[in-house]
Design a protein around this motif. Structure first.
Motif, short mmCIF file in Angstrom:
data_model
loop_
_atom_site.label_atom_id
_atom_site.label_comp_id
_atom_site.label_asym_id
_atom_site.label_seq_id
_atom_site.Cartn_x
_atom_site.Cartn_y
_atom_site.Cartn_z
N GLN A 1 0.85 -1.18 0.00
CA GLN A 1 0.00 0.00 0.00
C GLN A 1 0.89 1.23 0.00
OE1 GLN A 1 -3.61 0.23 0.15
NE2 GLN A 1 -2.89 2.25 -0.51
N LEU A 2 0.75 2.05 -1.03
CA LEU A 2 1.51 3.30 -1.09
C LEU A 2 0.57 4.46 -0.79
CD1 LEU A 2 3.28 2.56 -4.52
CD2 LEU A 2 4.15 2.02 -2.22
N ILE A 3 1.00 5.39 0.05
CA ILE A 3 0.17 6.55 0.37
C ILE A 3 1.04 7.80 0.30
CG2 ILE A 3 -1.41 7.59 2.05
CD1 ILE A 3 -1.71 4.76 3.28
N GLY A 4 0.75 8.65 -0.68
CA GLY A 4 1.58 9.83 -0.88
C GLY A 4 0.80 11.11 -0.80
N GLY A 5 1.41 12.14 -0.24
CA GLY A 5 0.82 13.47 -0.21
C GLY A 5 1.74 14.44 -0.93
N GLY A 6 1.22 15.15 -1.95
CA GLY A 6 2.02 16.14 -2.66
C GLY A 6 3.28 15.53 -3.27
N SER A 7 4.44 16.18 -3.02
CA SER A 7 5.68 15.67 -3.59
C SER A 7 6.09 14.33 -2.97
CB SER A 7 6.81 16.70 -3.43
OG SER A 7 6.97 17.02 -2.08
N GLY A 8 5.38 13.91 -1.94
CA GLY A 8 5.61 12.60 -1.33
C GLY A 8 5.38 11.43 -2.28
N ILE A 9 4.87 11.72 -3.47
CA ILE A 9 4.71 10.68 -4.49
C ILE A 9 6.07 10.21 -5.01
CG2 ILE A 9 4.53 12.35 -6.41
CD1 ILE A 9 2.57 9.05 -6.14
N VAL A 10 7.11 11.03 -4.88
CA VAL A 10 8.37 10.76 -5.59
C VAL A 10 8.97 9.38 -5.30
CG1 VAL A 10 10.70 11.58 -6.07
CG2 VAL A 10 8.83 13.22 -5.89
N PRO A 11 9.25 9.02 -4.03
CA PRO A 11 9.84 7.70 -3.82
C PRO A 11 8.86 6.57 -4.14
CG PRO A 11 9.29 8.71 -1.72
CD PRO A 11 9.08 9.76 -2.77
N LEU A 12 7.54 6.86 -4.00
CA LEU A 12 6.52 5.85 -4.32
C LEU A 12 6.50 5.59 -5.82
CD1 LEU A 12 3.67 7.20 -1.98
CD2 LEU A 12 5.64 5.74 -1.41
N MET A 13 6.76 6.66 -6.60
CA MET A 13 6.82 6.52 -8.05
C MET A 13 7.96 5.58 -8.44
SD MET A 13 4.93 7.66 -10.35
CE MET A 13 4.99 6.95 -11.99
N ALA A 14 9.08 5.69 -7.73
CA ALA A 14 10.20 4.79 -8.01
C ALA A 14 9.78 3.35 -7.74
CB ALA A 14 11.40 5.16 -7.14
N MET A 15 8.99 3.13 -6.68
CA MET A 15 8.52 1.78 -6.36
C MET A 15 7.56 1.28 -7.44
SD MET A 15 8.00 2.17 -2.25
CE MET A 15 9.30 2.88 -1.24
N ILE A 16 6.67 2.17 -7.90
CA ILE A 16 5.72 1.79 -8.95
C ILE A 16 6.47 1.43 -10.23
CG2 ILE A 16 3.99 2.81 -10.53
CD1 ILE A 16 2.93 4.33 -7.98
N ARG A 17 7.47 2.21 -10.56
CA ARG A 17 8.25 1.94 -11.77
C ARG A 17 9.05 0.65 -11.64
NH1 ARG A 17 10.29 8.19 -12.70
NH2 ARG A 17 8.56 8.84 -14.03
N SER A 18 9.62 0.43 -10.47
CA SER A 18 10.40 -0.79 -10.24
C SER A 18 9.50 -2.02 -10.30
CB SER A 18 11.08 -0.68 -8.87
OG SER A 18 11.75 -1.85 -8.54
N HIS A 19 8.31 -1.87 -9.75
CA HIS A 19 7.28 -2.92 -9.74
C HIS A 19 6.92 -3.31 -11.18
CE1 HIS A 19 2.80 -3.89 -9.32
NE2 HIS A 19 3.35 -4.79 -8.51
#
Ligand SMILES: Cc1cc2nc3c(=O)[nH]c(=O)nc-3n(C[C@H](O)[C@H](O)[C@H](O)COP(=O)(O)OP(=O)(O)OC[C@H]3O[C@@H](n4cnc5c(N)ncnc54)[C@H](O)[C@@H]3O)c2cc1C
Ligand SMILES: [Zn+2]
Lengths: 248, 197, 85
Positions: free
Chosen positions: A123-141
């Protein structure tokens, strides 16, 4: 005091010099910045880098930025949101140009990370620029062909404030994306604009009973709210990993 | 070799001749926090001075307000490089508080709610140089900025102006406080740029 | 920064001193005995100065002050640090 800042800074530290290869507009205040960093050597999804700026008189300022890209290679992507009264983010968003050099240290941090070996639900939960490291996880996934179920809750002021909007609007098969708009939702949107609540987490997040790994990232206040709501919903505190960006 | 960032000035990249070296002027009031902000009810609040003879002089919120409260107009300088000019405060002078205190010790350890400490020579607290501040800019001091009451010693770097002040302890020698143990200067004169050891 | 960040942010400053990643190391708080990875600690302060606090009891685990010519680290608040290798 003896010694110049060069002497002081050069003795210790692992700073690398990158070159900005492109800058893309993500929102009115956000830019993603692609940088070639010789000797970067790849990074795991979720890691960050420290960026150091140096003024003509030797004054330096250092800030941390998550890496939006993941995997091998020496080309990385950052994404920065401009804070109006900030020292470093307005420079990165407004002044930095293609071809400029930038000092970086990293990849950093081996804890707020996701690797394709992980098979549990995420479960990824991001607020504002907090998406950045989650985006890396989504791309790696996606790049690894992982079948681990991924869900993202992305909270932004309005659709126009979202980073990586095009990419997130057509997610891959094992990723579900839920948008939370805090200031202005598109017309016809069922959820009225407002800050993220425990009800949002319950309605759209993986249930605690599934024991997902949860990554929460964004401004400190956002992370505090979400992390305590998750624990109240029964998530094991040890399975909730946080990355606070600072600020209110 | 450091890379100069084209067009970067930052907060320390410009020299301001009106300010101590290495400082920049700010219009807002940045918060330097080294821990969670304690919220202290003025009903429970207490301030004390402990002397060499181990005598405790204490004031509660009402007793403190019964003393003369002065208007203070002053510049402040933070070690994190911001300076603010012409700030206005209201507070009780430490001359007033020390008027009834007998001591032969020359050094003071300031102690705050939340555990923070900082050391100051007694001479720097007297002679109209230091206050227990209760108001900033016409409003009661909010907890972020050290409320209900903070020490105000504007001629030293602002880490000496301990937020959430709880008491002063007299000491015969100059012992280091929280930051002073960890690399900050024992005295902290901004005009001499005494930031670190 | 007005609000604290997570111990993850220490990875950069401490990379100047340690060859391992200290944020994945576990530390025992001398105050309350809680054992957590440093990445979970609360980091207060400015880019050159950090106060690292136990997420469990708020006690200071470690302080780091970086000046132009020295690095001051105080570790009094932790009984030990266990480092994966
Ligand atoms: C591990 C880590 C990763 C990070 N990754 C990213 C990233 O990928 N993208 C990104 O844009 N930022 C990221 N940040 C935040 C970034 O490091 C800076 O704090 C941010 O860019 C502000 O720096 P500044 O110099 O512009 O502002 P400063 O001059 O440091 O601060 C200016 C004012 O803004 C306030 N403030 C500071 N941070 C925030 C915030 N996040 N939200 C609201 N107010 C704030 C400050 O309290 C201050 O009042 C990350 C932080 C950490 C610790
Ligand atoms: Zn503890």
């Amino acid at each position: 005091m003896t010694g110049t800042s060069e002497a002081g800074d050069g003795r210790i530290g692992n700073w690398k010099v990158g070159v900005v290869t492109s800058i893309r507009r993500e929102s009115a205040s956000g830019r993603s910045i692609t940088i070639d960093v010789p000797r970067w050597g790849g990074n795991i999804a979720g890691q960050h880098t420290d960026v150091r700026l140096t003024a003509a008189n030797g004054y330096t300022a250092v800030r941390s930025y998550s890496v939006a890209s993941a995997g091998a290679g020496d080309r990385i992507e950052l994404a920065v949101d401009r804070l109006p009264t900030g020292e470093v983010s307005p420079y990165l968003v407004d002044t930095l140009r293609e071809g400029d050099e930038l000092e970086l240290r990293g990849p950093l941090g081996g804890w707020f990370v996701w690797t394709p070996q992980q098979t549990e639900s995420v479960q990824l939960i991001g607020g504002g620029s907090g998406i950045v490291p989650l985006m890396a996880m989504i791309r790696s996934h996606e790049a690894s062909g992982s079948t681990a179920p991924f869900r993202l809750l992305y909270s932004v002021r309005t659709p126009l404030d979202a980073f990586f909007r095009a990419e997130l609007e057509s997610p891959s098969a094992n990723l579900e994306v839920t948008w939370i708009f805090t200031r202005g939702a598109p017309s016809g949107w069922s959820r009225p604009a407002g800050r993220i609540t425990a009800a949002d987490l319950e309605a759209h997040g993986f249930p605690a009973a599934l024991s997902p790994t949860v990554f929460v990232c964004g401004p400190t206040g956002f992370v505090e709210t979400v992390a305590s709501a998750l624990v109240a919903l029964g998530h094991e505190p040890n399975r909730v990993k946080t990355e606070r960006f600072g600020g209110a | 070799m450091a890379v100069i960032s084209r067009g970067f000035v930052g907060r320390g990249g410009e020299v301001n001749p009106d300010l101590p070296a290495g400082q920049y002027l700010t219009a807002d009031f940045p918060v330097l926090s080294s821990g969670p902000t304690p919220h202290i009810d003025t009903v429970d609040w207490q301030f004390s001075i402990r002397t060499d003879s181990d005598t405790l002089h204490t004031w509660n919120w009402e007793e403190l307000h019964a003393l003369p409260v002065e208007d203070i107009n002053t510049d402040i300088h933070c070690v994190t490089r911001w300076s603010k000019l012409g700030t206005s405060w209201r507070g009780v002078s430490l001359d007033t508080l020390f008027a009834t205190v007998k001591t032969t010790d020359e050094y003071v350890m300031a102690r705050s709610y939340g555990g923070y400490t900082t050391n100051v020579p007694l001479a720097d607290l007297l002679g109209g140089q230091a206050w227990i501040a209760l108001e900033f800019d016409g409003a009661k001091l909010d907890p972020e900025h050290g409320g209900p009451a903070r020490l105000l010693i504007p001629h030293l770097y602002f880490w000496k102006s301990a937020k959430w002040i709880h008491g002063l302890e007299m000491q015969s020698q100059d012992e280091p406080g929280f930051w002073e143990q960890n690399g900050y200067n024992m005295y902290g004169d901004p005009w001499l740029e005494q930031r670190y050891w | 920064m007005t609000e604290h960040v997570d111990g993850n942010a220490l990875a950069g400053p401490l990379s100047d001193l340690f060859t391992f990643d200290p944020t994945t190391a576990s530390a025992r708080c001398a105050g309350c005995g809680d054992v957590s990875v440093l990445a979970r600690a609360m980091v207060y302060g400015e880019p050159d100065t950090f106060v690292v606090r136990c997420a469990h009891c708020d006690d200071v685990l470690m302080t780091i002050v970086q000046t132009r010519d020295r690095f001051c680290i105080e570790l009094r608040g932790m009984t030990w640090l266990k480092i994966p290798r």
